[in-house]
Design a protein around this motif. Structure first.
Motif, PDB file in Angstrom:
ATOM      1  N   THR A  99       0.508  41.232   3.507  1.00 31.13           N
ATOM      2  CA  THR A  99       0.394  42.019   4.742  1.00 31.13           C
ATOM      3  C   THR A  99      -0.235  41.247   5.884  1.00 31.13           C
ATOM      4  O   THR A  99      -0.386  41.783   6.981  1.00 31.13           O
ATOM      5  N   ILE A 109      -2.907  40.211  12.381  1.00 30.69           N
ATOM      6  CA  ILE A 109      -2.186  41.487  12.245  1.00 30.69           C
ATOM      7  C   ILE A 109      -2.032  41.819  10.767  1.00 30.69           C
ATOM      8  O   ILE A 109      -1.537  41.025   9.977  1.00 30.69           O
ATOM      9  N   ASP A 110      -2.479  43.008  10.388  1.00 27.47           N
ATOM     10  CA  ASP A 110      -2.413  43.472   8.999  1.00 27.47           C
ATOM     11  C   ASP A 110      -1.374  44.584   8.932  1.00 27.47           C
ATOM     12  O   ASP A 110      -1.552  45.663   9.513  1.00 27.47           O
ATOM     13  N   ILE A 111      -0.267  44.329   8.258  1.00 24.46           N
ATOM     14  CA  ILE A 111       0.875  45.245   8.324  1.00 24.46           C
ATOM     15  C   ILE A 111       0.697  46.405   7.355  1.00 24.46           C
ATOM     16  O   ILE A 111       0.829  46.254   6.135  1.00 24.46           O
ATOM     17  N   ASP A 161       2.745  48.168  13.181  1.00 15.89           N
ATOM     18  CA  ASP A 161       2.250  46.830  12.840  1.00 15.89           C
ATOM     19  C   ASP A 161       3.415  45.863  12.626  1.00 15.89           C
ATOM     20  O   ASP A 161       3.374  44.702  13.050  1.00 15.89           O
ATOM     21  N   TRP A 162       4.439  46.358  11.945  1.00 18.40           N
ATOM     22  CA  TRP A 162       5.603  45.512  11.654  1.00 18.40           C
ATOM     23  C   TRP A 162       6.283  45.060  12.944  1.00 18.40           C
ATOM     24  O   TRP A 162       6.621  43.885  13.119  1.00 18.40           O
TER      25      TRP A 162
END
Length: 545
Positions: free
Chosen positions: A107, A200-202, A207-208
Motif C-alpha cells: 500500500t 501515500i498509503d493506499i 488514495d489510488w
C-alpha cells in the motif's frame, strides 16, 4: 552466504476497501509488484519474500522475481489478524538468518528506492532496533471527547507553527529479535520521514487515484528570460503555463542577469533556480535529466539543443527563429503565422498563452463611442512610441481619457510630462507603470494603441480593436497585425509619423461602422484555449489542433 536484510511483502487477497487491490494495475504494474521491484533494486536488501494466501498474487511474485513465496496460513489471513504475527511467520519460514527485517506493505507503492536505502542505513548507523517510515501529517485535528467534539491541540495555530504529527506509511525496519517477540516496533526506534507523495498509503479509491496521478507526473524544466530589453512576456507565459500544470512539476531556470524574471518568479512563489550561464544550465540538465525542457529564451543554437537532447526526452522552444529549431521536438510561435509550417512547428494565434487575468475579463460586445484609449508599448519602448503617440493625440477635438501603461523597463517619463503639460482640458491623461492587472485596464478601453507583440493577442481575446506600430524589424514580421481585420497596422516605428497616428485615431473615433467591423473580426479568433494546446504539444499528446 551472509544475509543481512530481509524484505517481507505481505499481500493477502481479502482486501475490502478496494477489492483485489494487490492484483490491480497501478501505472504499468500490479500494486504488489511495486514493492517487489523496489525491494529488488535496493542496495541494502539481500532477500525478498512474499507472504500471501492467493495463488494469483503468488504468480505475480514469481513473474517479478521474488526469492521466496510463503504460503500464508488461513489463520493469518483474516481481517482481525495484526501484521506482526504475519511478519514473524514469514521470518521463520525463510531459510536464512537475517539481522534486519523490512516489512514493506504494497500500500506504499510510491516510496523511492533511495528512501528505502536511506531509511535502512539510518537505522543501522544509529543502532536503532527499529525504523518507522512516516510522512508529515501535521494538521488541526478534532476528537470526540466526553463533552462533545474538541480540538486535539489546546490552541489554534497556522500549520507552519504547529508541532509536527507523523503518519505511519506501512513500512518498518526491525531487528530480528523484535520480530521474534511478535512486535513491529522496538523500544529504541527511529523515524525516517519520506515526502508527502512518496508516503501515500493506499486504503481508498481516492488514495489510488492520487497515487496514479503521481506516477504520471513529469518533471518540467522551464528556462526563460525577463529583463529591461526583453520585457516580462516570457516569464508571464511560463507562469501562466505552470498555473495550468497541476499534474506535473515545474522548475524555472534563469540566469542572474534576468532581473525582471527573477522578480516575477519570486512574486509567484514558484520554485526557480539561478544559473551562471548556459554551460552551468546544461550541467544541471545532465545531472537531473528532466522529462521536458522548455526554452523561452528566443533564438537558440543547434549545438545547445543537441546537447539538451542527450539528457532529456523532449525539448520545446518558444518564439525561436534560430538554428536550434531544426533539432527541437516542438517549436511554438504564436507571434508568427505560417501557411506550411515544418513538422512539429506550431505557428499562429491559436498557440498564444493567454494569462489568467484575461481569461476571466469581460470581452467587449459593442463599442458605441470612443471615450477611453489605452496606450501601452511595453518593455523599454525602445523608440519612445508612447511620447510620439501622446504628441499625435494632443490636439484631437474629442472628449477622451488616455490610459497610458508603461513597461517596466521604460525610463523616459520626463518626455511624457513635457507633452501632457500642453494638453487641452477635453483630454485627460493617466500614466501608470507596473500595474497589477493589464486586463483591468484593457477591458475598459475602446481602443488600444500598442506595438506588434503579445499585447495584440491579449486585446484580441477581449475584442478590443488595435492600432499597432512595430518597434523593430523582428516585430515587423509578426503577421497577426496583417491577417487580423481587428488590427490596423501602421508600419515600423521609424516610418510612422505623428500625423499617421492622429489620422488613424481620428477615423476610428468618428467611424462607428469601422469600429464594429474591427471588433467583430476579433470575435472569430479562438485565443482563449491556447494554453491547452501548448500543454498537449509539451507532452506530445498529438491533438494540439
Amino acid at each position: 552466504m551472509a544475509y543481512n536484510v530481509l524484505s517481507v511483502i505481505p499481500a493477502r487477497k481479502g482486501s475490502k476497501g478496494i477489492p483485489r487491490k494487490n492484483l490491480r494495475q497501478l501505472g504499468e504494474d500490479p500494486l504488489v509488484a511495486h514493492a517487489i521491484k523496489k525491494s529488488k533494486k535496493s542496495n541494502w536488501i539481500d532477500h525478498v519474500a512474499l507472504t500471501t494466501d492467493s495463488q494469483e498474487i503468488a504468480q505475480i511474485g514469481r513473474q517479478y522475481g521474488v526469492d521466496t513465496i510463503i504460503d500464508r496460513p488461513t489463520r493469518l489471513a483474516t481481517d482481525e489478524i495484526p501484521l506482526a504475527p504475519v511478519i514473524e511467520h514469514a521470518f521463520e519460514e525463510v531459510d536464512h538468518e537475517f539481522h534486519y527485517v523490512l516489512c514493506f506493505q504494497p500500500t506504499a507503492p510510491l516510496v523511492s528506492v533511495d528512501s528505502i536505502d536511506e531509511g535502512i542505513e539510518a537505522g543501522i548507523d544509529s543502532n536503532a532496533d527499529s525504523v518507522v517510515f512516516v510522512r508529515d501529517s501535521t494538521h488541526i485535528y478534532w476528537r470526540d471527547g466526553e463533552n462533545g467534539y474538541e480540538p486535539v491541540a489546546s490552541d489554534r495555530k497556522n500549520r507552519q507553527q504547529m508541532d509536527e504529527i507523523y503518519q505511519e506509511i506501512g513500512i518498518f525496519l526491525s531487528e530480528n529479535h523484535i520480530v521474534r517477540q511478535g512486535r513491529r516496533v522496538g523500544d529504541s526506534s527511529e523515524f525516517y520521514e519520506v515526502g508527502m507523495y512518496e508516503g501515500i498509503d493506499i486504503d481508498t479509491y481516492a488514495d489510488w487515484i492520487l497515487a496514479e496521478s503521481q506516477l504520471q507526473r513529469k518533471q518540467v524544466l522551464y528556462r526563460l528570460i525577463g529583463n529591461g530589453n526583453a520585457g516580462t512576456g516570457h516569464v508571464y507565459r511560463g507562469i501562466t503555463i505552470a498555473d495550468r500544470l497541476f499534474e506535473h512539476d515545474v522548475l524555472f531556470a534563469v540566469e542572474a542577469t534576468e532581473d525582471l524574471a527573477i522578480e516575477k518568479l519570486e512574486e509567484s512563489n514558484y520554485d526557480y533556480q539561478i544559473f551562471e550561464n548556459e554551460p552551468s544550465f546544461l550541467d544541471y540538465v545532465r545531472s537531473t535529466q528532466p522529462d521536458v525542457v522548455a526554452n523561452d529564451i528566443l533564438d537558440t543554437s543547434a549545438e545547445y539543443i543537441k546537447s539538451l537532447k542527450e539528457y532529456t526526452s523532449r525539448v520545446v522552444n518558444f518564439e525561436d527563429l534560430g538554428a536550434g529549431t531544426d533539432h527541437a521536438d516542438a517549436v511554438i510561435n504564436a507571434l508568427y503565422e505560417h501557411s506550411n509550417p515544418p513538422e512539429n512547428h506550431y505557428f499562429g494565434f491559436k498557440y498564444f498563452c493567454l494569462r489568467n487575468e484575461f481569461r476571466y475579463a469581460d470581452p467587449r460586445t459593442a463599442i458605441p463611442s470612443v471615450e477611453r484609449i489605452m496606450i501601452s508599448f511595453g518593455g523599454t519602448d525602445e523608440n519612445n512610441l508612447t511620447a510620439k503617440t501622446l504628441r499625435a493625440l494632443s490636439d484631437l477635438d474629442h472628449e477622451l481619457h488616455l490610459d497610458v501603461v508603461l513597461g517596466l523597463g521604460y525610463t523616459d517619463q520626463g518626455s511624457l510630462d513635457s507633452v501632457t503639460a500642453t494638453y487641452p482640458p477635453n483630454i485627460s491623461v493617466e500614466i501608470n507603470q507596473n500595474v497589477q492587472s493589464m486586463a483591468e485596464h484593457m477591458e475598459q478601453a475602446d481602443l488600444l494603441i500598442t506595438s506588434n507583440g503579445r499585447t495584440l493577442y491579449e486585446a484580441g481575446s477581449l475584442n478590443v480593436p488595435v492600432i499597432s506600430i512595430a518597434q523593430n524589424h523582428r516585430e515587423q514580421k509578426h503577421p497577426y497585425a496583417h491577417i487580423s481585420r481587428g488590427v490596423l497596422f501602421l508600419g515600423q516605428a521609424e516610418y510612422v509619423t505623428e500625423e499617421n497616428v492622429r489620422t488613424a485615431v481620428e477615423e476610428y473615433v468618428t467611424e462607428r461602422e469601422k469600429r464594429e467591423t474591427m471588433r467583430e473580426a476579433l470575435e472569430g479568433h479562438d485565443i482563449t484555449n491556447g494554453v491547452e494546446r501548448i500543454k498537449q504539444i509539451m507532452f506530445n499528446q498529438n491533438n494540439a489542433d
